[in-house]
Design a protein around this motif. Sequence first.
Motif, short mmCIF file in Angstrom:
data_model
loop_
_atom_site.label_atom_id
_atom_site.label_comp_id
_atom_site.label_asym_id
_atom_site.label_seq_id
_atom_site.Cartn_x
_atom_site.Cartn_y
_atom_site.Cartn_z
N ASP A 97 0.84 -1.20 0.00
CA ASP A 97 0.00 0.00 0.00
C ASP A 97 0.87 1.25 0.00
O ASP A 97 0.58 2.23 -0.70
CB ASP A 97 -0.92 0.02 1.22
CG ASP A 97 -2.10 -0.92 1.08
OD1 ASP A 97 -2.32 -1.41 -0.04
OD2 ASP A 97 -2.77 -1.19 2.08
N LEU A 98 1.93 1.23 0.80
CA LEU A 98 2.83 2.38 0.90
C LEU A 98 3.50 2.66 -0.45
O LEU A 98 3.57 3.81 -0.91
CB LEU A 98 3.89 2.11 1.97
CG LEU A 98 4.83 3.26 2.33
CD1 LEU A 98 4.03 4.45 2.89
CD2 LEU A 98 5.85 2.80 3.36
N GLU A 99 3.97 1.60 -1.10
CA GLU A 99 4.62 1.78 -2.41
C GLU A 99 3.62 2.23 -3.48
O GLU A 99 3.97 2.97 -4.39
CB GLU A 99 5.32 0.49 -2.83
CG GLU A 99 6.49 0.08 -1.94
CD GLU A 99 7.64 1.08 -1.93
OE1 GLU A 99 7.72 1.92 -2.85
OE2 GLU A 99 8.46 1.02 -1.00
N ASP A 100 2.37 1.79 -3.34
CA ASP A 100 1.33 2.24 -4.28
C ASP A 100 1.09 3.74 -4.15
O ASP A 100 0.89 4.44 -5.14
CB ASP A 100 0.02 1.49 -4.03
CG ASP A 100 0.04 0.07 -4.59
OD1 ASP A 100 1.00 -0.28 -5.29
OD2 ASP A 100 -0.91 -0.68 -4.32
N VAL A 101 1.08 4.24 -2.90
CA VAL A 101 0.90 5.68 -2.67
C VAL A 101 2.06 6.46 -3.30
O VAL A 101 1.87 7.51 -3.92
CB VAL A 101 0.82 5.99 -1.16
CG1 VAL A 101 0.82 7.51 -0.93
CG2 VAL A 101 -0.45 5.39 -0.55
N TYR A 102 3.26 5.93 -3.15
CA TYR A 102 4.47 6.63 -3.61
C TYR A 102 4.69 6.52 -5.12
O TYR A 102 5.31 7.40 -5.73
CB TYR A 102 5.68 6.06 -2.86
CG TYR A 102 7.00 6.72 -3.16
CD1 TYR A 102 7.11 8.11 -3.25
CD2 TYR A 102 8.16 5.97 -3.33
CE1 TYR A 102 8.33 8.73 -3.50
CE2 TYR A 102 9.38 6.58 -3.57
CZ TYR A 102 9.46 7.95 -3.67
OH TYR A 102 10.66 8.55 -3.92
N LEU A 103 4.17 5.48 -5.73
CA LEU A 103 4.47 5.18 -7.13
C LEU A 103 4.32 6.35 -8.09
O LEU A 103 5.22 6.61 -8.91
CB LEU A 103 3.63 3.99 -7.60
CG LEU A 103 3.92 3.46 -9.00
CD1 LEU A 103 5.37 3.02 -9.14
CD2 LEU A 103 2.98 2.29 -9.33
#
Length: 282
Positions: A97-103
């Motif tokens: 989820d964190l990497e999806d926000v940052y992507l």
Amino acid sequence: MTQIITSLSRELSLEAWQVSHTLALFEEGATIPFIARYRKERTGGLDEVNLLEIKKLNDRLIALDQRRDAIRSALEERGLLTPELDASLTSAGSMSDLEDVYLPYKPKRKTKGVLAIEKGLEPLARMIMSEHITDPMKTAHGFISRERGVVSVDDALQGARDIMAEWVNERMPVRHRLRRLFHFEARLVSSVKKGKEQEGEKYKSYFAWEEPASKAPSHRILAVLRGEKEGYLQVKILPEKEKAVEIILKYLIKGSGEAARQKEMAVRDAVTRMLFPSLENE
């Protein structure tokens, strides 16, 4: 630390004091077998399984917080951190989820979409993505520019699709939907690498193997992955591609005109070139 203790106790259905005392023992250098045998009075009688769960989840939460802080710092340095984005980072409960926000905010290499944006094709991509135009080909005429390397309508539309494909790849709801598809419907497929039939004889059972990944026993997964690591097998863990495309189209496509057709082409490109490789690796 208080927040981590609360999260751990809630996630593992344990008392906060049990978690707190266990983490304190880990901090002192105590091992799981030692705590389970000699420190039962401090943990409320937790066994090795409970202690291992606490350690694994604690390590995961620490890694998540460290990554969250690193992303937040990177965004602040680039002047991109807004209150809304900060809230999304804070609420992300897993690394994916964190990497999806940052992507969408990650520094990008020279991708097809980045190159198309540099050619001035982002407005065309936005018009097609919104489906607010009925004739993308006619609109694309206005974006032809030999100076920028856009020499035809096809060039302009291809660039717009490259941009849209990256937007599709970066959409959190899209990635969540496909992540569920991978989790429940991906198939584990292994095949022998060309010319490795004799060398990889011990993996002969997996030269042409296929089964639902979620039902594959751990010993078989380990064997297949070992065969891949040793260079004898090719391994894929993928759901049906057409089903993935249908899921995204249902979410993104509003109409049935030419703009929708261009979006569908971008979706298929995103699935093949970005989403499937990324989620399979994950």
